[in-house]
Scaffold this motif. Structure first.
Motif: not given
Length: 194
Positions: A2-11, A83-91, A105-107, A112-117
């Motif tokens: 895991v390279l990083g962890f981010v918490i952000s707002t989604v409202a 819980h909304e969740h998903g995953l996606f790839r960045i180039r 990976l995000w939830q 609030a959104a929690y994401a792992m890179v």
């Protein structure tokens, strides 16, 4: 890894990074000083937050349009606090350097959104399990449902304790229920001492 962890707002339409931590920064050796490193980390966290916001908005819009047509998925109706969740790839490329794409990976829950890179070859099932555990324990100590952002910023030391307990040095752990219980006990002892 895991390279990083981010918490952000989604409202709102524009996400705001509440907390971010980069375990291993790609290209950290190329950065000359601490200010450039800090700016690169902020750029990476904001990029992740924007991408998660985009995915979250798309998921919400598509589920609303399905509801309007009358095609609501039963599992979504039954869950009151879904819980909304998903995953996606960045180039490959900016803001993350290197030749490989990254997986996010995000939830999202309670605004609030929690994401792992993660690196592309990382185990996504284990990553999703660890992300769910992180969200569960982070929400446990954030008592304010109306302003979780302020709580995360005020209690960043507790966020770091939870993060390092379940993601030591950015490594995903294969955990059974006994290992999770032991980590929970260790975490409770650690958080009571703070």
């Amino acid at each position: 890894m895991v390279l990083g962890f981010v918490i952000s707002t989604v409202a709102s339409d524009v996400p705001r990074v509440i907390f971010s931590y980069m375990f291993e920064l790609d290209g950290a050796m190329d950065v000359a000083n601490a200010d450039q490193l800090r700016a690169l980390r902020k750029e990476q966290a904001l990029h992740v937050a924007n991408q998660v916001q985009s995915e979250y908005s798309f998921l919400r819009a598509s589920s609303q349009s399905l509801a309007e047509v009358g095609m609501v998925l039963p599992s979504r109706e039954d869950e009151k606090s879904a819980h909304e969740h998903g995953l996606f790839r960045i180039r490959p490329g900016l803001p993350f350097t290197g030749d490989e794409s990254k997986v996010i990976l995000w939830q999202a829950t309670a605004g609030a959104a929690y994401a792992m890179v993660c690196e592309e070859e990382e185990n996504r099932v284990t990553g999703a399990q660890i992300l769910s555990l992180l969200v569960q324990y982070l929400q446990e100590f954030v008592k304010s449902a109306e302003q979780p952002a302020a709580e995360y910023m005020l209690k960043s030391d507790r966020v770091m304790a939870v993060l390092h307990q379940f993601l030591p040095n950015g490594q995903l752990l294969f955990l059974n229920h006994r290992a999770i219980r032991q980590l929970e006990k260790d975490l409770e002892i650690l958080l009571k001492s703070k």
